[in-house]
Design an enzyme around this catalytic site. Structure first.
Site, PDB file in Angstrom:
ATOM      1  N   LYS A 197       0.815  -1.231   0.000  1.00 60.17           N
ATOM      2  CA  LYS A 197       0.000   0.000   0.000  1.00 60.17           C
ATOM      3  C   LYS A 197       0.840   1.269   0.000  1.00 60.17           C
ATOM      4  CE  LYS A 197       0.372  -2.240   3.953  1.00 60.17           C
ATOM      5  NZ  LYS A 197      -0.187  -3.002   4.998  1.00 60.17           N
TER       6      LYS A 197
ATOM      7  N   LYS B 116      -4.119   3.590   2.772  1.00 52.95           N
ATOM      8  CA  LYS B 116      -5.275   2.862   2.236  1.00 52.95           C
ATOM      9  C   LYS B 116      -6.396   3.819   1.822  1.00 52.95           C
ATOM     10  CE  LYS B 116      -4.079  -1.326   4.741  1.00 52.95           C
ATOM     11  NZ  LYS B 116      -4.099  -1.970   6.060  1.00 52.95           N
TER      12      LYS B 116
HETATM   13  N1  HSE Z   1      -0.526  -3.751   9.242  1.00 52.96           N
HETATM   14  C1  HSE Z   1      -1.632  -3.840   8.353  1.00 52.96           C
HETATM   15  C2  HSE Z   1      -2.908  -3.917   9.180  1.00 52.96           C
HETATM   16  C3  HSE Z   1      -1.484  -5.035   7.485  1.00 52.96           C
HETATM   17  O1  HSE Z   1      -2.808  -4.193  10.373  1.00 52.96           O
HETATM   18  O2  HSE Z   1      -3.988  -3.680   8.668  1.00 52.96           O
HETATM   19  C4  HSE Z   1      -2.498  -5.153   6.391  1.00 52.96           C
HETATM   20  O3  HSE Z   1      -2.423  -4.086   5.503  1.00 52.96           O
END
Ligand code: HSE
Length: 412
Positions: free
Chosen positions: A102, A202
């Protein structure tokens, strides 16, 4: 049946899951892809002796780049460098790329999609948002008839897991984070999770896809969960809310957008309130379809591998064609300052004299909603009426009795 060679770059939590799924599901995947998929190389600087597939590890990226039989490359190394350089080189060499990265997509998505278009190959990244939840492809394809105007949700499994463990199991922040790391949810540097950067990346990807122009992480106001106290959790509960880390973006009338990451009070009757543990949920609003909610495991080895491998299958099925997934470059003023937008705020502060402070708060916000916790601790908590955020904050700051003020958004 033809065989398509693929390479996997990175053998960490997600990479090992991708190899595991590709090898263990090879027969059913071959039927769906209409080709056998052969993992020819796995790129990693570390050694992995004793595995059934130890002979496939390489340390030299050029072997992948120069091997014309490699049609699809999976990038699951994470981080920007060398991931960006390798992905760009693969696309330019006419290889399709699937990634869960991402950080890479949020920073360089528009550019990499353009190169993929020019080279007539695919650049897919379903796993970059929502882990195993199918969300990007449905937005791009199944909701294509809509003008989308709002997208938001719980986008980070680690912080949602931590908040859930703190609230429901009374676990400390540190213990919950350690458990999330053990379960393979957390980023290598957990600051990316708890300080909101992962959610920021995201929401950048979601907003870019929904609204058609690239949103860069620097344009998104980002706040994590480290300042949330159990006291906030308790006040929220009394008032009928739970606290969740939210990524939020909305299209405005002038074509610009808002984009934010913040911990927010979410009403218990909101569908997002029941999204617990490592689960994520993404709400998308469109003018024809109305509300659509995507829900599932947002992190973890196999859920994420599920999304990556689905992209690999799609690439193999479309070696001669393109999936039409793209957005334009963004621009400097595209994301407006959210402080100019209406919201409600939750406020908690220390005071010397509760009654005096309340009288003053009512003087400023005559319809403030006080939260009565039944504890005598020289603290007040209230929810403001809706107003422009900057103006609400000015008013809060003008209440001289309030000290050590903590402010959270209310998700309406
Ligand atoms: N570290 C991220 C989370 C992993 O906990 O959502 C998945 O993108």
């Amino acid at each position: 049946m033809q065989t398509v060679n693929v390479a996997v770059m990175g053998h960490g939590v997600v990479g090992s899951g991708v190899v595991e799924v590709l090898l263990s599901h090879d027969k059913s995947i071959a039927v769906k892809a209409k080709s056998n998929i052969n993992v020819k190389y796995i790129l990693d600087l570390r050694d992995f002796p004793g595995l059934d597939y130890s002979d496939r590890f390489i340390k030299d990226f050029d072997l992948i780049l120069k091997d014309d039989s490699i049609k699809v490359v999976v990038e699951v190394m994470g981080g920007i460098h060398p991931a960006y350089d390798y992905v760009k080189a693969c696309l330019e060499a006419g290889k399709s790329v699937c990634t869960s990265n991402k950080e890479l997509v949020a920073a360089y998505g528009a550019e990499l999609l353009k190169i993929a278009g020019e080279k007539n190959v695919n650049f897919l990244f379903e796993a970059s948002v929502g882990g195993g939840i199918p969300v990007l492809r449905p937005i791009a394809q199944c909701l294509a008839a809509n003008d989308l105007y709002e997208v938001f949700g719980i986008l980070n499994g680690t912080t949602n897991f931590i908040l859930t463990k703190m609230i429901k199991d009374n676990m400390s922040f540190d213990d919950a984070l350690a458990l999330a790391q053990q379960l393979g949810y957390a980023e290598r540097n957990p600051s990316a999770d708890v300080d909101g950067h992962d959610t920021c990346r995201k929401i950048c990807i979601l907003a870019s896809l929904c609204f058609g122009k690239h949103v860069y992480p620097e344009q998104v106001r980002t706040e994590g969960i480290t300042k949330i106290t159990l006291s906030d959790v308790e006040y929220a509960d009394i008032a009928g809310y739970v606290i969740k880390l939210i990524g939020y973006s909305k299209l405005l009338d002038d074509g610009k957008i808002t984009a934010d990451v913040y911990p927010a009070l979410v009403a218990k009757n909101n569908q997002l309130a029941g999204v617990d543990d490592v689960f994520n949920a993404v709400m998308v609003r469109g003018d024809a379809v109305g509300d659509v909610l995507f829900y599932g495991r947002g992190a973890g080895k196999l859920p994420t591998a599920s999304a990556v491998v689905a992209d690999v299958i799609d690439c193999v099925k479309h070696l001669q064609a393109r999936k039409y997934l793209s957005w334009d470059c963004g621009f400097e003023d595209y994301v407006v300052d959210s402080k100019t937008v209406k919201t409600r705020l939750y406020v908690r502060a220390e005071v010397d004299d509760t009654l005096d402070a309340k009288a003053n708060i009512f003087g400023i916000f005559d319809d403030a909603e006080f939260i009565i916790a039944g504890k005598d601790n020289n603290e007040v908590a209230f929810i403001t009426p809706a107003g422009v955020e900057a103006e609400l904050k000015e008013k809060i700051a003008s209440i001289k009795q309030l000290r050590n003020i903590s402010v959270l958004h209310v998700l309406d």
